[in-house]
Design a protein around this motif. Structure first.
Motif, mmCIF file in Angstrom:
data_model
loop_
_atom_site.group_PDB
_atom_site.id
_atom_site.type_symbol
_atom_site.label_atom_id
_atom_site.label_comp_id
_atom_site.label_asym_id
_atom_site.label_seq_id
_atom_site.Cartn_x
_atom_site.Cartn_y
_atom_site.Cartn_z
ATOM 1 N N SER A 108 -36.668 -4.003 57.156
ATOM 2 C CA SER A 108 -35.680 -4.402 58.151
ATOM 3 C C SER A 108 -34.598 -5.322 57.585
ATOM 4 O O SER A 108 -33.827 -5.895 58.340
ATOM 5 C CB SER A 108 -36.376 -5.107 59.318
ATOM 6 O OG SER A 108 -36.968 -6.313 58.890
ATOM 7 N N HIS A 111 -31.107 -4.409 58.627
ATOM 8 C CA HIS A 111 -30.863 -4.515 60.063
ATOM 9 C C HIS A 111 -30.820 -5.975 60.520
ATOM 10 O O HIS A 111 -29.883 -6.392 61.211
ATOM 11 C CB HIS A 111 -31.965 -3.774 60.822
ATOM 12 C CG HIS A 111 -31.753 -3.732 62.305
ATOM 13 N ND1 HIS A 111 -30.662 -3.124 62.879
ATOM 14 C CD2 HIS A 111 -32.483 -4.241 63.326
ATOM 15 C CE1 HIS A 111 -30.739 -3.246 64.188
ATOM 16 N NE2 HIS A 111 -31.825 -3.933 64.497
ATOM 17 N N LEU A 112 -31.813 -6.739 60.099
ATOM 18 C CA LEU A 112 -31.879 -8.145 60.512
ATOM 19 C C LEU A 112 -30.808 -8.989 59.838
ATOM 20 O O LEU A 112 -30.266 -9.916 60.430
ATOM 21 C CB LEU A 112 -33.259 -8.722 60.193
ATOM 22 C CG LEU A 112 -34.373 -8.482 61.214
ATOM 23 C CD1 LEU A 112 -35.673 -9.058 60.684
ATOM 24 C CD2 LEU A 112 -34.035 -9.110 62.552
ATOM 25 N N TYR A 116 -27.343 -6.021 62.768
ATOM 26 C CA TYR A 116 -27.514 -5.746 64.191
ATOM 27 C C TYR A 116 -26.705 -6.763 65.003
ATOM 28 O O TYR A 116 -26.346 -7.823 64.518
ATOM 29 C CB TYR A 116 -28.991 -5.689 64.570
ATOM 30 C CG TYR A 116 -29.668 -6.979 64.954
ATOM 31 C CD1 TYR A 116 -29.833 -7.324 66.289
ATOM 32 C CD2 TYR A 116 -30.184 -7.837 63.978
ATOM 33 C CE1 TYR A 116 -30.486 -8.480 66.648
ATOM 34 C CE2 TYR A 116 -30.841 -9.005 64.326
ATOM 35 C CZ TYR A 116 -30.992 -9.324 65.661
ATOM 36 O OH TYR A 116 -31.639 -10.479 66.004
ATOM 37 N N ALA A 119 -27.429 -10.692 65.157
ATOM 38 C CA ALA A 119 -27.330 -11.331 63.840
ATOM 39 C C ALA A 119 -25.900 -11.326 63.329
ATOM 40 O O ALA A 119 -25.454 -12.285 62.683
ATOM 41 C CB ALA A 119 -28.245 -10.619 62.843
ATOM 42 N N TRP A 172 -34.773 -14.740 61.473
ATOM 43 C CA TRP A 172 -36.148 -14.237 61.424
ATOM 44 C C TRP A 172 -37.007 -14.954 62.466
ATOM 45 O O TRP A 172 -37.818 -14.340 63.151
ATOM 46 C CB TRP A 172 -36.724 -14.443 60.034
ATOM 47 C CG TRP A 172 -38.145 -13.985 59.923
ATOM 48 C CD1 TRP A 172 -39.276 -14.733 60.026
ATOM 49 C CD2 TRP A 172 -38.591 -12.638 59.720
ATOM 50 N NE1 TRP A 172 -40.401 -13.954 59.894
ATOM 51 C CE2 TRP A 172 -40.006 -12.676 59.703
ATOM 52 C CE3 TRP A 172 -37.927 -11.421 59.552
ATOM 53 C CZ2 TRP A 172 -40.766 -11.507 59.525
ATOM 54 C CZ3 TRP A 172 -38.701 -10.277 59.367
ATOM 55 C CH2 TRP A 172 -40.092 -10.338 59.349
ATOM 56 N N ARG A 175 -36.222 -13.552 65.820
ATOM 57 C CA ARG A 175 -36.863 -12.241 65.976
ATOM 58 C C ARG A 175 -38.331 -12.411 66.390
ATOM 59 O O ARG A 175 -38.823 -11.741 67.294
ATOM 60 C CB ARG A 175 -36.743 -11.480 64.656
ATOM 61 C CG ARG A 175 -37.487 -10.142 64.608
ATOM 62 C CD ARG A 175 -38.787 -10.276 63.852
ATOM 63 N NE ARG A 175 -39.399 -8.982 63.617
ATOM 64 C CZ ARG A 175 -40.649 -8.824 63.216
ATOM 65 N NH1 ARG A 175 -41.417 -9.886 63.018
ATOM 66 N NH2 ARG A 175 -41.147 -7.624 63.015
#
Length: 233
Positions: A108, A111-112, A116, A119, A172, A175
């Motif tokens: 990820s 993406h992270l 996305y 972020a 993180w 998330r």
């Protein structure tokens, strides 16, 4: 008696002539167990213990690597799982950096960090205070940029790595909070948290007073107080 002393009464140990400090060798001769009958009466399962063979002439710790001295570090180095050194190690492991940069979910990354929507909003705000406006939200492009400055101790290099490390860490964390605690923070709150963390870390560092350093610190609302703090130390 080692673990046996944890479930055999001290009185039973002493009753048959053993000490609380007695070891396995005291109840084993030529690989055969010599359990006292009073113990067997209380713990018949001792009869099921497999035979063992002891070398009474050898009692030592052996490392897989005989060429090094024994220490906690060498033991850990022998038993730990080792991987090849990654190219971005100097971005993360630096004396000034914020610890615990968690990027364990390898699939990820892209993406992270930081493509996305949530972020990207955070990154687009915090990169401005590190003079990295020209960078996209692509993790690969960010890594390549920081690698080019990995050996530099300039304030721009240190600041860039601090901002990226703090951003990755708190995104993180966000998330995980959303997944496991059903708790979400708006982007502007996370931006403030990242800035405050980097500001607190910068305050503890020392830089040579130059025009670039001064202008950078002024942007972080330090001003002359920063250098007064250094002179006092």
């Amino acid at each position: 008696m080692g673990p046996l002393a944890e479930f055999i009464m001290p009185s039973d140990i002493r009753r048959v002539g053993f000490l609380l400090t007695s070891t396995v060798v005291d109840v084993n001769i030529n690989g055969k167990w010599l359990w006292p009958q009073v113990w067997l009466d209380k713990l018949p399962s001792l009869l099921n213990c497999p035979p063992i063979h002891l070398d009474l002439n050898r009692d030592e710790l052996i490392l897989k690597n005989d060429d090094v001295m024994f220490s906690a570090t060498t033991v850990w180095d022998c038993i730990r799982l080792k991987e090849n050194r990654v190219g971005w190690v100097d971005i993360v492991w630096l004396p000034q950096c914020i610890p615990s940069l968690c990027v364990s979910d390898y699939d990820s990354h892209g993406h992270l960090f930081f493509t996305y929507k949530y972020a990207d909003k955070v990154w687009c705000e915090v990169k401005k205070v590190a003079n990295m406006q020209h960078l996209s939200s692509s993790w690969d492009s960010i890594v390549l940029y920081l690698l080019s400055k990995a050996k530099s101790r300039s304030i721009s290099s240190v600041l860039g790595r601090l901002v990226v490390a703090a951003s990755a860490y708190y995104i993180w964390q966000e998330r995980n909070n959303r997944l496991f605690k059903n708790h979400a923070r708006p982007p502007d709150i996370l931006v403030k948290t990242i800035k405050d963390t980097v500001r607190a870390r910068l305050w503890k560092l020392k830089f040579k007073k130059t025009a670039r350093v001064t202008s950078t610190l002024e942007a972080w609302v330090f001003g002359e107080n920063f250098f007064s703090k250094m002179d006092a130390n």
